[in-house]
Write a protein that holds these residues in place. Structure first.
Motif, PDB file in Angstrom:
ATOM      1  N   UNK A   3      41.971  -7.948  26.725  1.00  0.00           N
ATOM      2  CA  UNK A   3      41.451  -6.595  26.593  1.00  0.00           C
ATOM      3  C   UNK A   3      41.933  -5.981  25.277  1.00  0.00           C
ATOM      4  N   UNK A   4      41.047  -5.244  24.614  1.00  0.00           N
ATOM      5  CA  UNK A   4      41.372  -4.603  23.345  1.00  0.00           C
ATOM      6  C   UNK A   4      40.898  -3.154  23.360  1.00  0.00           C
ATOM      7  N   UNK A   5      41.184  -2.457  22.270  1.00  0.00           N
ATOM      8  CA  UNK A   5      40.688  -1.092  22.076  1.00  0.00           C
ATOM      9  C   UNK A   5      39.581  -1.128  21.026  1.00  0.00           C
ATOM     10  N   UNK A   6      38.446  -0.513  21.354  1.00  0.00           N
ATOM     11  CA  UNK A   6      37.303  -0.448  20.447  1.00  0.00           C
ATOM     12  C   UNK A   6      37.073   1.014  20.074  1.00  0.00           C
ATOM     13  N   UNK A   7      37.163   1.333  18.791  1.00  0.00           N
ATOM     14  CA  UNK A   7      36.976   2.699  18.301  1.00  0.00           C
ATOM     15  C   UNK A   7      35.664   2.800  17.536  1.00  0.00           C
ATOM     16  N   UNK A   8      34.818   3.728  17.948  1.00  0.00           N
ATOM     17  CA  UNK A   8      33.535   3.924  17.266  1.00  0.00           C
ATOM     18  C   UNK A   8      33.451   5.360  16.761  1.00  0.00           C
ATOM     19  N   UNK A  26      28.645  -3.599  29.991  1.00  0.00           N
ATOM     20  CA  UNK A  26      28.402  -5.047  29.901  1.00  0.00           C
ATOM     21  C   UNK A  26      29.691  -5.867  29.868  1.00  0.00           C
ATOM     22  N   UNK A  27      30.756  -5.317  29.292  1.00  0.00           N
ATOM     23  CA  UNK A  27      31.999  -6.083  29.190  1.00  0.00           C
ATOM     24  C   UNK A  27      33.090  -5.553  30.122  1.00  0.00           C
ATOM     25  N   UNK A  28      32.687  -4.616  30.998  1.00  0.00           N
ATOM     26  CA  UNK A  28      33.596  -4.070  32.013  1.00  0.00           C
ATOM     27  C   UNK A  28      34.805  -3.361  31.395  1.00  0.00           C
ATOM     28  N   UNK A 119      46.538   8.533  25.922  1.00  0.00           N
ATOM     29  CA  UNK A 119      47.031   8.094  27.230  1.00  0.00           C
ATOM     30  C   UNK A 119      46.040   7.138  27.881  1.00  0.00           C
ATOM     31  N   UNK A 120      44.745   7.445  27.736  1.00  0.00           N
ATOM     32  CA  UNK A 120      43.706   6.604  28.331  1.00  0.00           C
ATOM     33  C   UNK A 120      43.687   5.210  27.707  1.00  0.00           C
ATOM     34  N   UNK A 121      44.099   5.119  26.454  1.00  0.00           N
ATOM     35  CA  UNK A 121      44.016   3.843  25.751  1.00  0.00           C
ATOM     36  C   UNK A 121      45.209   2.923  25.917  1.00  0.00           C
ATOM     37  N   UNK A 122      46.259   3.379  26.583  1.00  0.00           N
ATOM     38  CA  UNK A 122      47.483   2.590  26.684  1.00  0.00           C
ATOM     39  C   UNK A 122      47.300   1.265  27.424  1.00  0.00           C
ATOM     40  N   UNK A 123      46.350   1.234  28.347  1.00  0.00           N
ATOM     41  CA  UNK A 123      46.145   0.021  29.141  1.00  0.00           C
ATOM     42  C   UNK A 123      45.131  -0.930  28.506  1.00  0.00           C
ATOM     43  N   UNK A 124      44.633  -0.576  27.302  1.00  0.00           N
ATOM     44  CA  UNK A 124      43.615  -1.391  26.627  1.00  0.00           C
ATOM     45  C   UNK A 124      42.324  -1.425  27.458  1.00  0.00           C
ATOM     46  N   UNK A 125      41.404  -2.297  27.077  1.00  0.00           N
ATOM     47  CA  UNK A 125      40.142  -2.382  27.804  1.00  0.00           C
ATOM     48  C   UNK A 125      39.362  -1.082  27.778  1.00  0.00           C
ATOM     49  N   UNK A 126      39.357  -0.428  26.607  1.00  0.00           N
ATOM     50  CA  UNK A 126      38.707   0.878  26.481  1.00  0.00           C
ATOM     51  C   UNK A 126      37.842   0.911  25.225  1.00  0.00           C
ATOM     52  N   UNK A 127      36.715   1.592  25.321  1.00  0.00           N
ATOM     53  CA  UNK A 127      35.861   1.845  24.161  1.00  0.00           C
ATOM     54  C   UNK A 127      35.639   3.346  24.091  1.00  0.00           C
ATOM     55  N   UNK A 136      42.610   8.600  13.711  1.00  0.00           N
ATOM     56  CA  UNK A 136      43.675   9.426  14.293  1.00  0.00           C
ATOM     57  C   UNK A 136      44.063   8.995  15.707  1.00  0.00           C
ATOM     58  N   UNK A 137      43.073   8.875  16.589  1.00  0.00           N
ATOM     59  CA  UNK A 137      43.374   8.588  17.988  1.00  0.00           C
ATOM     60  C   UNK A 137      43.908   7.170  18.168  1.00  0.00           C
ATOM     61  N   UNK A 138      43.176   6.180  17.646  1.00  0.00           N
ATOM     62  CA  UNK A 138      43.589   4.781  17.757  1.00  0.00           C
ATOM     63  C   UNK A 138      43.581   4.105  16.379  1.00  0.00           C
ATOM     64  N   UNK A 139      44.511   4.468  15.506  1.00  0.00           N
ATOM     65  CA  UNK A 139      44.538   3.866  14.170  1.00  0.00           C
ATOM     66  C   UNK A 139      44.836   2.367  14.201  1.00  0.00           C
ATOM     67  N   UNK A 140      45.365   1.876  15.316  1.00  0.00           N
ATOM     68  CA  UNK A 140      45.671   0.448  15.441  1.00  0.00           C
ATOM     69  C   UNK A 140      44.669  -0.283  16.334  1.00  0.00           C
ATOM     70  N   UNK A 141      43.507   0.313  16.563  1.00  0.00           N
ATOM     71  CA  UNK A 141      42.485  -0.331  17.388  1.00  0.00           C
ATOM     72  C   UNK A 141      42.106  -1.686  16.806  1.00  0.00           C
ATOM     73  N   UNK A 142      41.892  -2.658  17.688  1.00  0.00           N
ATOM     74  CA  UNK A 142      41.545  -4.000  17.227  1.00  0.00           C
ATOM     75  C   UNK A 142      40.173  -4.045  16.561  1.00  0.00           C
ATOM     76  N   UNK A 143      39.271  -3.197  17.009  1.00  0.00           N
ATOM     77  CA  UNK A 143      37.948  -3.103  16.383  1.00  0.00           C
ATOM     78  C   UNK A 143      37.649  -1.645  16.063  1.00  0.00           C
TER      79      UNK A 143
END
Length: 227
Positions: A3-8, A26-28, A119-127, A136-143
């Motif tokens: 699971x990763x963090x996706x920032x758009x 689609x990716x749950x 806080x919502x992003x701490x568990x990963x698996x979030x877009x 700002x929110x997720x500067x270290x997001x994988x995507x």
């Protein structure tokens, strides 16, 4: 699959939220429409007849605002709940659209919501989509993705969206609204809209929603395979 963090991030009306929601399905992944959070606060301000120019008063009322998301059992969409009431439909009107950039520019409003978003992003698996997710929110997001589109394409999409809600506005009014929001979002002092240095740009002017979704999922598959 890890699971990763996706920032758009991107401009209003380029398909960010719709694409993010469909990809999440689609990716749950958990989908969070950060713009809905700012819109909900804007709706609260308007409903309570607080001047949108009175930032001190708006800041004072933040302690009265509780936000959450719930899945609509019919549409399976994640919808925003403001103080216990589903306001997903109300936050999409032009009145909220005309004021949300001004409310979003208030430093304390952004801090209030960024803390919740992180806080919502701490568990990963979030877009999550918005204006400052990758910066700002997720500067270290994988995507990190930055979406854009021509003003004409964005206006056409917004008109169709409002039409489906039974609202009607001229193309001129919609383009004016989008241009004003672009200017306010990009020039505000607090967390302005800008592309993260490592973000991938997707121009959606000529893309269908399905094509946008496919592009993002391809990026996710490539990234997770390399982890």
């Amino acid at each position: 699959m890890k699971k990763i963090v996706i920032a758009i991030d991107g401009h209003a009306g380029c398909g960010k939220s719709t694409t993010a929601r469909l990809v999440a399905s689609k990716i749950n992944y958990l989908f969070v429409d950060s713009g809905a959070m700012y819109r909900a606060i804007t709706l609260y301000v308007l409903q309570n007849e607080i001047s949108t120019d009175n930032s001190n008063e708006i800041i004072k009322y933040l302690e009265n605002i509780t936000l959450s998301f719930e899945i609509n059992p019919e549409t399976r969409k994640n919808e925003i709940i403001l103080n216990g009431k589903n306001v997903e439909g109300e936050i999409r009107g032009l009145r909220v659209s005309n004021n949300v950039s001004k409310i979003s520019a208030i430093k304390e409003v952004r801090s209030f919501l960024v803390k919740q978003q992180q806080e919502l992003g701490k568990q990963k698996g979030i877009i999550m989509d918005g204006r400052d997710i990758g910066t700002v929110v997720f500067p270290n997001a994988e995507i990190k993705i930055f979406m854009t589109a021509s003003i004409e394409a964005r206006a056409a999409r917004r008109i169709e969206e409002l039409k489906n809600k039974g609202e009607s506005f001229s193309e001129e009014d919609i383009i004016k609204n989008l241009e004003e929001r672009d200017h306010l979002d990009s020039t505000r002092k607090e967390s302005p809209l800008k592309k993260a240095e490592d973000a991938i740009v997707i121009d959606t002017s000529q893309l269908t929603i399905d094509q946008q979704v496919d592009k993002v999922i391809a990026l996710v598959e490539t990234k997770t395979e390399s982890l």
